[in-house]
Scaffold this active site. Structure first.
Site, mmCIF file in Angstrom:
data_model
loop_
_atom_site.group_PDB
_atom_site.id
_atom_site.type_symbol
_atom_site.label_atom_id
_atom_site.label_comp_id
_atom_site.label_asym_id
_atom_site.label_seq_id
_atom_site.Cartn_x
_atom_site.Cartn_y
_atom_site.Cartn_z
ATOM 1 N N THR A 198 55.774 22.935 51.484
ATOM 2 C CA THR A 198 56.207 22.984 52.881
ATOM 3 C C THR A 198 57.116 24.185 53.096
ATOM 4 O O THR A 198 58.002 24.461 52.283
ATOM 5 C CB THR A 198 56.948 21.693 53.278
ATOM 6 O OG1 THR A 198 56.026 20.599 53.238
ATOM 7 C CG2 THR A 198 57.509 21.797 54.693
ATOM 8 N N PHE A 244 59.992 25.817 55.339
ATOM 9 C CA PHE A 244 61.087 25.459 56.229
ATOM 10 C C PHE A 244 61.669 26.718 56.868
ATOM 11 O O PHE A 244 61.672 27.786 56.259
ATOM 12 C CB PHE A 244 62.213 24.760 55.454
ATOM 13 C CG PHE A 244 61.872 23.377 54.967
ATOM 14 C CD1 PHE A 244 62.331 22.251 55.648
ATOM 15 C CD2 PHE A 244 61.109 23.189 53.830
ATOM 16 C CE1 PHE A 244 62.019 20.975 55.204
ATOM 17 C CE2 PHE A 244 60.792 21.919 53.369
ATOM 18 C CZ PHE A 244 61.256 20.812 54.071
#
Length: 296
Positions: free
Chosen positions: A192, A194
């Protein structure tokens, strides 16, 4: 704080108190303690004070209200694509993107067991999507919840052995749950990305080449997007991301989110942005920051 499940509340209360003493070190994140965003905050800001917030809007408000110096927010996942709502929340936040962080994602199934008796797995829709094949193979029904670690706290509160949570392994000892299965994502590359959001005036954090994130709306004429993108190609600017999304429900005006390498002040990017502006109704730069990972 009352939105969090009971087992998480005393932990959240303590973290809020610590952050209130040093708001200049506070890093707001969405989710309960033990969530992926909590882990990202610890990694990106080793000296920071993670501040748990129930949803993305609360994390953004914490920065705007001065309760936190910055927020770290997931924007996209390598398996499940972009995080819902972030393309709308980012422009409306009034905050500036000052950095990025990439987090390898690891999930565990946790509960009071045994795994053979688990019928439902609660977690954030992103986590459920990233592990959907693993869950389907075992006949476990996915149940959406606003947060991964928050789901673990709720499972601990419920105490039903047929209901488990899908969350980072870090959450299991926090809420007194047993790890029933580990490393269960559908692909090893599960990562992921960010973004770090701060109030205006913050310098980009970290080292490396620059990235600039912008949004724009092209004019409603034939080949508008093609012409708007031409300036990046002719000026040698690498565009690493381009996504479209609709706003307002009219289906008549498409807005675009883009990541490009470089920073304003670079001749090539300045020329490309000028050409983009000529073919667009409006262009807005959301932030320029250091690349945490080289593209290409």
């Amino acid at each position: 704080m009352e939105n969090f499940a009971a087992p998480a509340r005393p932990i959240v209360a303590r973290m809020i108190e610590e952050a209130a003493v040093h708001p200049d070190r506070a890093v707001a994140f969405q989710g309960a303690p033990g969530a992926n965003s909590h882990i990202a905050a610890l990694q990106a800001f080793p000296d920071g004070l993670p501040l748990p917030c129930f949803d993305f809007a609360d994390a953004i408000d914490a920065v705007r209200d001065g309760k936190a110096d910055c927020a770290i927010i997931p924007i996209e996942n390598s398996l499940h694509g972009r995080v819902a709502d972030m393309h709308f929340l980012l422009p409306e936040s009034g905050l500036t993107i000052t950095g990025e962080h990439f987090l390898p994602i690891h999930y565990a199934l946790m509960g009071s067991g045994p795994i053979e008796g688990v019928r439902e797995a609660m977690s954030h829709p992103q986590a459920l999507g990233q592990c959907r094949h693993w869950l389907r193979e075992r006949g476990i029904k996915p149940v959406a919840y606003p947060d991964t670690a928050g789901a673990a706290a709720l499972v601990a509160e419920i105490g039903d052995p047929t209901v488990a949570a899908l969350a980072p392994p870090m959450a299991a000892p926090i809420y007194g749950l047993d790890v029933l299965g580990d490393g269960i994502a559908d692909a090893d590359h599960n990562t992921t990305r960010f973004l770090v959001l701060a109030r205006a005036g913050h310098e980009p954090i970290g080292d490396g080449a620059f990235m600039t994130t912008l949004i724009f709306e092209v004019k409603n004429v034939p080949a508008a997007l093609y012409k708007a993108m031409g300036g990046f190609a002719t000026n040698g600017v690498n565009m690493t991301k381009l996504e479209s999304y609709q706003r307002g429900g009219t289906f008549a005006a498409t807005e675009f989110y883009a990541d490009v390498e470089g920073k304003p002040g670079d001749p090539g990017l300045d020329n490309a942005l000028a050409e983009l502006g000529f073919h667009s109704k409006w262009v807005r730069v959301l932030g320029t920051y250091r690349q945490a990972r080289a593209r290409g």
